[in-house]
Design an enzyme around this catalytic site. Structure first.
Site, PDB file in Angstrom:
ATOM      1  N   GLU A  88      -0.385   2.597  -7.190  1.00 19.50           N
ATOM      2  CA  GLU A  88      -1.709   2.020  -7.357  1.00 19.50           C
ATOM      3  C   GLU A  88      -1.702   1.041  -8.535  1.00 19.50           C
ATOM      4  OE1 GLU A  88      -3.695   2.482  -5.055  1.00 19.50           O
ATOM      5  OE2 GLU A  88      -4.140   4.577  -4.573  1.00 19.50           O
TER       6      GLU A  88
ATOM      7  N   ASP B 230       6.412   7.436   1.121  1.00 20.56           N
ATOM      8  CA  ASP B 230       5.492   8.344   0.419  1.00 20.56           C
ATOM      9  C   ASP B 230       5.054   9.484   1.324  1.00 20.56           C
ATOM     10  OD1 ASP B 230       3.977   6.682   2.055  1.00 20.56           O
ATOM     11  OD2 ASP B 230       2.927   5.705   0.418  1.00 20.56           O
TER      12      ASP B 230
ATOM     13  N   ASP C 109      -6.205  -2.727  -2.546  1.00 26.81           N
ATOM     14  CA  ASP C 109      -6.177  -2.876  -4.015  1.00 26.81           C
ATOM     15  C   ASP C 109      -4.819  -3.391  -4.511  1.00 26.81           C
ATOM     16  OD1 ASP C 109      -4.555  -0.665  -3.634  1.00 26.81           O
ATOM     17  OD2 ASP C 109      -5.782   0.726  -4.809  1.00 26.81           O
TER      18      ASP C 109
ATOM     19  N   HIS D 254      -1.829  -2.113  -3.759  1.00 26.33           N
ATOM     20  CA  HIS D 254      -0.759  -1.122  -3.908  1.00 26.33           C
ATOM     21  C   HIS D 254       0.342  -1.320  -2.856  1.00 26.33           C
ATOM     22  CE1 HIS D 254      -3.076   1.978  -1.192  1.00 26.33           C
ATOM     23  NE2 HIS D 254      -2.161   1.390  -0.469  1.00 26.33           N
TER      24      HIS D 254
HETATM   25  P1  PGA Z   1      -2.989   0.446   6.191  1.00 28.32           P
HETATM   26  O1  PGA Z   1      -2.505   0.872   4.737  1.00 28.32           O
HETATM   27  O2  PGA Z   1      -1.765  -0.031   6.898  1.00 28.32           O
HETATM   28  O3  PGA Z   1      -3.535   1.696   6.810  1.00 28.32           O
HETATM   29  O4  PGA Z   1      -4.000  -0.627   6.012  1.00 28.32           O
HETATM   30  C1  PGA Z   1      -1.602   0.048   4.069  1.00 28.32           C
HETATM   31  C2  PGA Z   1      -1.244   0.663   2.737  1.00 28.32           C
HETATM   32  O5  PGA Z   1      -2.078   1.344   2.138  1.00 28.32           O
HETATM   33  O6  PGA Z   1      -0.120   0.435   2.291  1.00 28.32           O
END
Ligand code: PGA
Length: 254
Positions: free
Chosen positions: A143, A67, A136, A138
């Site tokens: 999301e 992404d 959450d 995702h």
């Molecule tokens: P993080 O994010 O590694 O910064 O906790 C993980 C994600 O959002 O996929």
């Protein structure tokens, strides 16, 4: 899903790096799907160490990132292109021309997303996809509510993700509201998936992804249907799992 519970995230990063290093040695033209965020940084550090020690050669490795924020130029220090350069590409012998990040600045985003998908296919598909998980549930920027067959596209970030990512920006208001993200369907086509989840703030999402029902409410739960998904956890992220002892008995061979 193969659940690998490690004492520490450092141990999990080393084990995950071992899987990737071995795969690169077995297939020097491997196509890696790469992730950003704080989670994979330790694993990238291990891969950099492997490369510097001559244990792995990135010279013909190809990569596609999951992404990119919409609207951030590659030189912006919060863009995911910048992140990948700083945390991996600048420190290994990869050819940056063989590294791709989704189009966050295209004039025609839909066409550029279709091209990104076509380029993944033309490269032969993704051999190993690295993933983190959002608090959450995702994966990439898919999301809750994202279709489990979604493809690379422009997506909106939830308030939860904007709050989670505000720590990297001067203020919450500076966090982009949109991103271009591979879809859940794109991710599911990778031949192998390595998901890393660390820390207590991921425990609920891990529980939903691994032991909850398959639902677009928790996009990571789609991995239950993947034939070769490994999930590397530290003790904190594994805390809510009901079948912890069973997973431990399965993974003791690793
Ligand atoms: P993080 O994010 O590694 O910064 O906790 C993980 C994600 O959002 O996929």
């Amino acid at each position: 899903m193969q659940i690998v519970i490690c004492k520490t995230k450092e141990e999990a990063c080393r084990k995950a790096a071992d899987v990737i290093s071995a795969a690169i040695r077995g297939n020097p033209r491997i196509v890696l799907g790469l992730a950003t965020g704080s989670t994979p940084v330790g694993m990238y550090r291990e891969l950099i160490a492997d490369c510097k020690a001559g244990k792995v050669d990135f010279s013909t490795v190809r990569s596609f990132n999951l992404d990119e924020y919409q609207g951030l130029p590659p030189e912006h220090d919060q863009s995911y292109r910048y992140f990948m350069n700083a945390n991996l590409f600048d420190h290994v012998n990869i050819d940056k021309a063989n590294t791709r990040v989704p189009p966050g600045q295209a004039a025609d985003t839909a066409a550029a997303c279709a091209q990104y998908e076509a380029d993944i296919k033309a490269a032969g598909g993704i051999d190993i996809q690295v993933l983190g998980i959002g608090s959450d549930g995702h994966i990439a920027f898919n999301e809750p509510g994202s279709s489990l067959v979604s493809r690379t596209r422009l997506v909106a970030l939830t308030q939860q993700t904007i709050r989670d990512n505000a720590r990297f920006f001067a203020s919450e208001a500076d966090v982009p509201r949109y991103a271009v993200s591979m879809g859940v369907g794109t991710i599911m086509e990778a031949r192998k998936i390595i998901m890393l989840c660390f820390g207590a703030n991921k425990a609920a999402a891990v529980k939903a992804a691994v032991e909850g029902g398959i639902s677009q409410f928790c996009p990571a739960s789609a991995l239950q249907m993947h034939p070769d998904a490994m999930v590397f956890l530290d003790e904190e992220a594994a805390a809510d799992l009901a079948l912890k002892d069973f997973y431990r008995s399965q993974s003791c061979a690793l």
